[in-house]
Design an enzyme around this catalytic site. Structure first.
Site, PDB file in Angstrom:
ATOM      1  N   ASN A 108       1.016  -1.348   0.044  1.00  0.00           N
ATOM      2  CA  ASN A 108       0.096   0.122   0.051  1.00  0.00           C
ATOM      3  C   ASN A 108       0.877   1.176  -0.100  1.00  0.00           C
ATOM      4  O   ASN A 108       1.394   1.613   0.958  1.00  0.00           O
ATOM      5  CB  ASN A 108      -0.881   0.039   1.238  1.00  0.00           C
ATOM      6  CG  ASN A 108      -1.513   1.163   1.353  1.00  0.00           C
ATOM      7  OD1 ASN A 108      -1.831   2.097   0.745  1.00  0.00           O
ATOM      8  ND2 ASN A 108      -2.267   1.351   2.706  1.00  0.00           N
ATOM      9  N   TRP A 109       1.105   1.948  -1.178  1.00  0.00           N
ATOM     10  CA  TRP A 109       1.716   2.980  -1.242  1.00  0.00           C
ATOM     11  C   TRP A 109       1.354   4.214  -0.661  1.00  0.00           C
ATOM     12  O   TRP A 109       1.883   5.278  -0.497  1.00  0.00           O
ATOM     13  CB  TRP A 109       2.452   3.184  -2.861  1.00  0.00           C
ATOM     14  CG  TRP A 109       3.195   2.276  -3.338  1.00  0.00           C
ATOM     15  CD1 TRP A 109       3.669   1.368  -2.776  1.00  0.00           C
ATOM     16  CD2 TRP A 109       3.978   2.892  -4.489  1.00  0.00           C
ATOM     17  NE1 TRP A 109       4.718   0.665  -3.599  1.00  0.00           N
ATOM     18  CE2 TRP A 109       4.688   1.782  -4.793  1.00  0.00           C
ATOM     19  CE3 TRP A 109       3.916   3.655  -5.502  1.00  0.00           C
ATOM     20  CZ2 TRP A 109       5.590   1.495  -5.837  1.00  0.00           C
ATOM     21  CZ3 TRP A 109       4.685   3.589  -6.569  1.00  0.00           C
ATOM     22  CH2 TRP A 109       5.509   2.268  -7.011  1.00  0.00           C
ATOM     23  N   LYS A 110       0.046   4.463  -0.437  1.00  0.00           N
ATOM     24  CA  LYS A 110      -0.594   5.282   0.608  1.00  0.00           C
ATOM     25  C   LYS A 110      -0.557   6.749  -0.513  1.00  0.00           C
ATOM     26  O   LYS A 110      -0.559   6.277  -1.629  1.00  0.00           O
ATOM     27  CB  LYS A 110      -0.230   5.741   1.699  1.00  0.00           C
ATOM     28  CG  LYS A 110      -0.321   4.384   2.716  1.00  0.00           C
ATOM     29  CD  LYS A 110       0.073   4.680   4.031  1.00  0.00           C
ATOM     30  CE  LYS A 110       0.225   3.428   4.897  1.00  0.00           C
ATOM     31  NZ  LYS A 110       0.131   3.587   6.270  1.00  0.00           N
ATOM     32  N   HIS A 158      -9.390   0.822   5.072  1.00  0.00           N
ATOM     33  CA  HIS A 158      -8.107   0.986   5.602  1.00  0.00           C
ATOM     34  C   HIS A 158      -8.480   1.847   6.857  1.00  0.00           C
ATOM     35  O   HIS A 158      -9.072   2.772   6.965  1.00  0.00           O
ATOM     36  CB  HIS A 158      -7.159   1.753   4.736  1.00  0.00           C
ATOM     37  CG  HIS A 158      -5.718   1.520   5.321  1.00  0.00           C
ATOM     38  ND1 HIS A 158      -5.413   2.483   6.151  1.00  0.00           N
ATOM     39  CD2 HIS A 158      -4.757   0.862   5.085  1.00  0.00           C
ATOM     40  CE1 HIS A 158      -3.981   2.219   6.719  1.00  0.00           C
ATOM     41  NE2 HIS A 158      -3.659   1.195   5.965  1.00  0.00           N
ATOM     42  N   GLU A 183      -6.666   4.302   8.179  1.00  0.00           N
ATOM     43  CA  GLU A 183      -6.671   5.477   7.952  1.00  0.00           C
ATOM     44  C   GLU A 183      -7.978   6.126   7.475  1.00  0.00           C
ATOM     45  O   GLU A 183      -8.113   7.314   7.655  1.00  0.00           O
ATOM     46  CB  GLU A 183      -5.400   5.866   6.928  1.00  0.00           C
ATOM     47  CG  GLU A 183      -4.186   5.464   7.825  1.00  0.00           C
ATOM     48  CD  GLU A 183      -2.883   5.419   6.981  1.00  0.00           C
ATOM     49  OE1 GLU A 183      -2.963   5.358   5.766  1.00  0.00           O
ATOM     50  OE2 GLU A 183      -1.886   4.879   7.657  1.00  0.00           O
ATOM     51  N   GLU A 237      -5.190  -5.627  10.539  1.00  0.00           N
ATOM     52  CA  GLU A 237      -4.086  -4.408  10.636  1.00  0.00           C
ATOM     53  C   GLU A 237      -4.316  -3.687  11.882  1.00  0.00           C
ATOM     54  O   GLU A 237      -5.137  -2.835  12.311  1.00  0.00           O
ATOM     55  CB  GLU A 237      -4.248  -3.306   9.655  1.00  0.00           C
ATOM     56  CG  GLU A 237      -3.927  -4.159   8.162  1.00  0.00           C
ATOM     57  CD  GLU A 237      -3.221  -3.097   7.567  1.00  0.00           C
ATOM     58  OE1 GLU A 237      -2.095  -3.097   6.902  1.00  0.00           O
ATOM     59  OE2 GLU A 237      -4.121  -1.855   7.044  1.00  0.00           O
ATOM     60  N   GLY A 295       2.567   2.029  10.764  1.00  0.00           N
ATOM     61  CA  GLY A 295       3.698   2.931  10.845  1.00  0.00           C
ATOM     62  C   GLY A 295       4.488   3.334  12.104  1.00  0.00           C
ATOM     63  O   GLY A 295       4.917   4.374  12.017  1.00  0.00           O
ATOM     64  N   SER A 310       3.631  -2.551  10.122  1.00  0.00           N
ATOM     65  CA  SER A 310       4.908  -2.494  10.643  1.00  0.00           C
ATOM     66  C   SER A 310       5.691  -3.902  10.192  1.00  0.00           C
ATOM     67  O   SER A 310       6.694  -4.269  10.607  1.00  0.00           O
ATOM     68  CB  SER A 310       5.519  -2.264  12.020  1.00  0.00           C
ATOM     69  OG  SER A 310       4.789  -0.878  12.163  1.00  0.00           O
ATOM     70  N   GLY A 325       2.757  -1.418   4.098  1.00  0.00           N
ATOM     71  CA  GLY A 325       3.044   0.093   3.986  1.00  0.00           C
ATOM     72  C   GLY A 325       4.412   0.556   3.637  1.00  0.00           C
ATOM     73  O   GLY A 325       4.590   0.265   2.403  1.00  0.00           O
ATOM     74  N   GLY A 326       4.899   1.304   4.335  1.00  0.00           N
ATOM     75  CA  GLY A 326       6.217   1.689   4.307  1.00  0.00           C
ATOM     76  C   GLY A 326       7.112   0.742   3.764  1.00  0.00           C
ATOM     77  O   GLY A 326       7.886   1.487   2.790  1.00  0.00           O
TER      78      GLY A 326
HETATM   79  C1  PEP Z   1      -0.683  -0.129   6.169  1.00  0.00           C
HETATM   80  O1  PEP Z   1      -0.821   1.023   6.216  1.00  0.00           O
HETATM   81  O2  PEP Z   1      -1.578  -0.847   5.725  1.00  0.00           O
HETATM   82  C2  PEP Z   1       0.520  -0.564   6.899  1.00  0.00           C
HETATM   83  C3  PEP Z   1       0.573  -1.896   7.058  1.00  0.00           C
HETATM   84  O3  PEP Z   1       1.344   0.347   6.978  1.00  0.00           O
HETATM   85  P1  PEP Z   1       3.065  -0.134   7.694  1.00  0.00           P
HETATM   86  O4  PEP Z   1       3.506  -1.501   6.965  1.00  0.00           O
HETATM   87  O5  PEP Z   1       3.917   1.244   7.225  1.00  0.00           O
HETATM   88  O6  PEP Z   1       2.810  -0.275   8.922  1.00  0.00           O
END
Ligand code: PEP
Length: 248
Positions: free
Chosen positions: A8-10, A92, A94, A162, A168, A207, A228-229
């Site tokens: 997920n590049w957000k 998600h 967010e 999640e 994050g 994470s 994500g990241g």
């Molecule tokens: C996400 O936003 O779906 C996610 C898992 O982010 P991260 O891996 O950066 O915690």
């Protein structure tokens, strides 16, 4: 069941960053797992063209429940399918938090995704306050019941667990805590959905890094990850894919 790593590049990435996608394409000519990258909507068409006939598949990060209409700034599931993308993340945390998205809305978005032939990646997860209050399984159960369409199957739906507090932050639940929730989700889906959903993939997200992926993937009922990241660069994403490939 083929396991899955989704990235997920957000709200990150311009056309120049498609070089990372190209690197992922080149690093995985015949992957042993499914791979989906979800770039921002502005890059969907170009990303889908770049990956046509190869891994990874391309997904969007959200969709409106309606097919078209007066919804300024939104994009619909048919529009996403038209870009060549094959999946969409819905619910998600967010979006649940920032835009007050309800389970009913997420259910409608997942149904819209299905109607357009897209895989709905439905996200669920508890806040730290909910975990500390001992409400984790209740919250996950309510989110699953409210956001998963009855027509969900192992081919049109993926569930991503999640924990909100792990996204994050660099913090992850213990492996026992991950296992407890994934077992609960599996039991819940088995009890509620038709047999076509029996091997529906359940991803862990929050994470996930090259350094912790292997231990997370060893937990029963963890069928992959939503990342994500660490999905923003091939250097971090590829070791996570390799860790999942190494599980079988
Ligand atoms: C996400 O936003 O779906 C996610 C898992 O982010 P991260 O891996 O950066 O915690």
């Amino acid at each position: 069941m083929r396991k899955l790593v989704a990235g997920n590049w957000k709200m990150n990435g311009t056309r120049a960053d498609l070089s990372e996608l190209q690197a992922i394409v080149q690093a995985h000519p015949a992957p042993g797992v499914d791979i989906v990258i979800c770039p921002p909507a502005t890059l969907l068409f170009q990303a889908a063209q770049m990956t046509a006939g190869h891994a990874p598949d391309i997904g969007a990060q959200d969709c409106h429940p309606a097919a078209s209409g007066a919804h300024t700034g939104d994009i619909s599931a048919p529009m996403i399918a038209d870009t060549g993308a094959t999946a969409v993340i819905v619910g998600h945390s967010e979006r649940r938090e920032t835009y007050n998205e309800t389970n009913d809305l997420i259910h409608a978005k997942a149904s819209a995704a299905h109607a357009s032939g897209l895989i709905a990646i439905i996200c669920v997860g508890e806040t730290l306050a909910e975990r500390d209050a001992g409400q984790t399984l209740q919250v996950i159960g309510d989110q699953l019941a409210g956001s998963t369409p009855d027509g969900a199957t192992s081919t049109n739906t993926v569930i991503a667990y999640e924990p909100v507090w792990a996204i994050g932050t660099g913090k992850i639940p213990t492996l026992d805590q991950i296992g407890e929730v994934h077992d609960f989700i599996r039991e819940f889906l088995t009890a509620r959905l038709e047999s076509a959903a029996l091997d529906l993939r359940i991803l862990y997200g929050g994470s996930v890094k090259p350094t912790n992926a292997a231990e997370i993937f060893a937990v029963p009922n963890v069928d992959g990850a939503l990342v994500g990241g660490a999905s923003l660069s091939n250097a971090d994403f590829t070791p996570i894919i390799k860790a999942l490939e190494a599980t079988f």
